[in-house]
Design an enzyme around this catalytic site. Structure first.
Site, mmCIF file in Angstrom:
data_model
loop_
_atom_site.group_PDB
_atom_site.id
_atom_site.type_symbol
_atom_site.label_atom_id
_atom_site.label_comp_id
_atom_site.label_asym_id
_atom_site.label_seq_id
_atom_site.Cartn_x
_atom_site.Cartn_y
_atom_site.Cartn_z
ATOM 1 N N SER A 161 0.782 -1.228 0.000
ATOM 2 C CA SER A 161 0.000 0.000 0.000
ATOM 3 C C SER A 161 0.815 1.280 0.000
ATOM 4 O O SER A 161 0.296 2.337 -0.367
ATOM 5 C CB SER A 161 -0.946 0.013 1.206
ATOM 6 O OG SER A 161 -0.214 -0.016 2.417
ATOM 7 N N LYS B 60 -12.275 -0.122 -0.783
ATOM 8 C CA LYS B 60 -11.408 0.618 -1.706
ATOM 9 C C LYS B 60 -12.032 0.611 -3.102
ATOM 10 O O LYS B 60 -12.938 1.387 -3.374
ATOM 11 C CB LYS B 60 -9.995 0.058 -1.649
ATOM 12 C CG LYS B 60 -9.350 0.263 -0.272
ATOM 13 C CD LYS B 60 -7.968 -0.295 -0.179
ATOM 14 C CE LYS B 60 -7.304 0.070 1.140
ATOM 15 N NZ LYS B 60 -7.998 -0.459 2.339
ATOM 16 N N HIS C 224 -5.419 -3.777 -1.954
ATOM 17 C CA HIS C 224 -5.163 -2.810 -3.021
ATOM 18 C C HIS C 224 -5.053 -3.457 -4.398
ATOM 19 O O HIS C 224 -4.740 -2.775 -5.371
ATOM 20 C CB HIS C 224 -3.900 -2.013 -2.709
ATOM 21 C CG HIS C 224 -4.096 -1.007 -1.623
ATOM 22 N ND1 HIS C 224 -4.647 0.232 -1.849
ATOM 23 C CD2 HIS C 224 -3.852 -1.079 -0.298
ATOM 24 C CE1 HIS C 224 -4.701 0.895 -0.704
ATOM 25 N NE2 HIS C 224 -4.236 0.127 0.253
#
Length: 408
Positions: free
Chosen positions: A195, A254, A223
């Site tokens: 990240s 996300k 991610h």
């Protein structure tokens, strides 16, 4: 002194805060007064944001809004209980079934966050007779999950498959007692995408090494979900490793654009988590609007491929332009693009000046990264237009020259 002259036992916190400010490591909260998107309102200003994890721009997608509203109208505002009592709704099970199909796994169990997923699954499946082998740059939630486990722990150099193989060889030869007694389980844990640096784990090599020594692999795809792989299925799919990774942890907060996390794997893994994972057992389940919006997001990711294509087109353009200007973007391979400046004070000043120029890009300093690796962390999304990227790049150019980071 505390109230009415009594001593304040937490007075030391003021000293710690003062020390953070003195070392230029204090990070005030930025407060938004608008919806998330490529342009947001912060401190009464409209700015281009490069700080959101909303990779596909789904937080404000009309289909997502509609799904959330309809769920509230039909199911109410909250679920009212933990999953094991009266908090499992048809929406929760439908979301988990569609996620399992999407991830090419037998089953999925959702958690309140990706952090909760990691701190739930790791101590649930590992114990005193097991070994956890972790990449040195794994996310804090993985580290905390390991701390909650009674298993032994070893760390290998970041993304170094040879170093991992040596740790696994040593574990096999020495065993858990130094005399060759085998571990019940050796669990290799890695982020799929890291990240802070935006690099991708060498999963093909990691999986091959684990299979060679009889270990299981767990990948945190926070991610990578919605970013890598076919239609955003993640890093495991990206490397063609479906069926060879025992545990995939993902986030719904996300690229999915809402809130939550999940664990994907075998049916038996899901069942043991429903019985023993403490974050699952002792937290109220997702509100109906959250579950419904997450479910809609999984469908959008499969039905609107242009979002994924736009994300990567923006990523390639932004990276290339930052490099042309002379910025150090490290080893990034994904939409996470750090602009590494090194000095924390300079980095915080740089971020502040970017904000003055109409660009919100967060400074990341110690302890999130090493003291000498402070950086501006940027993420472009599918929602950024060419004009917005041009504005952001112009701000980086101007501030970089002003502060002597790039040639004037």
């Amino acid at each position: 002194m505390g109230t009415a002259g009594r001593p304040n036992p937490l007075a030391f916190l003021d000293d710690e805060l003062a020390a953070l400010r003195e070392r230029h490591l204090y990070r005030p909260l930025r407060v938004m007064s608008s919806a998330q998107g490529p342009i947001v309102s912060i401190d009464d200003r409209r700015v281009v944001t490069l700080s959101s994890n909303d990779y596909l721009g789904l937080t404000h997608h009309p289909r997502m809004r509609r799904a959330a509203i309809e769920a509230v109208e039909h199911f109410g505002a909250g679920s009212g209980a933990v999953r094991t009592i009266a908090g499992t709704m048809t929406l929760h099970e439908q979301l988990e079934a569609e996620l399992a199909t999407f991830k090419h796994t037998e089953a999925v169990l959702t958690f309140q966050s990706g952090f909760a997923a990691n701190t739930g699954v790791i101590p649930t499946i590992t114990g005193e007779t097991d070994l956890i082998v972790s990449d040195e740059l794994n996310h804090a939630s993985i580290i905390d999950g390991m701390r909650l486990s009674k298993a032994a722990r070893k760390v290998f150099r970041h993304a170094d498959v040879d170093a991992l193989r040596e740790v696994l060889r040593q574990a096999r030869d020495e065993g858990r007692d130094g005399q060759g007694a085998p571990y019940r389980l050796v669990l290799v844990v890695t982020d799929g995408v890291f990240s802070m640096d935006g690099d991708i784990a060498p999963l093909a090599g990691i999986v091959a090494a684990a299979e060679e020594f009889g270990a299981a692999v767990m990948v945190d795809d926070a991610h990578a979900s919605g970013v890598l792989g076919d239609q955003g299925r993640g890093s495991v799919n990206h490397f063609g490793l479906d069926g060879r990774v025992a545990i995939q942890v993902g986030t719904l907060s996300k690229a999915v654009g809402v809130l939550g996390g999940y664990v994907a794997g075998s049916s038996s893994l899901r069942e043991i988590l429903t019985q023993r994972a403490r974050p699952f057992l002792f937290s109220t389940s997702h509100p109906p609007a959250v579950a419904a919006a997450c479910l809609e997001a999984i469908r959008i990711m499969q039905e609107e491929p242009a979002l994924h294509e736009r994300l990567w087109a923006n990523t390639r353009r932004f990276k290339a332009e930052l490099a042309r200007l002379g910025f150090d973007t490290g080893t990034s391979e994904t939409p996470i693009t750090p602009v590494i400046l090194g000095d924390p004070e300079l980095t915080i000043r740089f971020s502040g000046r970017l904000f003055d120029e109409g660009v919100f890009a967060t400074a990341v300093v110690f302890p999130t990264v090493a003291l000498d690796r402070a950086r501006i962390r940027t993420i472009v999304t599918a929602a950024h237009t060419d004009e917005l990227l041009d504005r952001a790049l112009a701000a980086f150019d101007a501030v970089g020259r002003e502060l002597g980071v790039i040639a004037g």
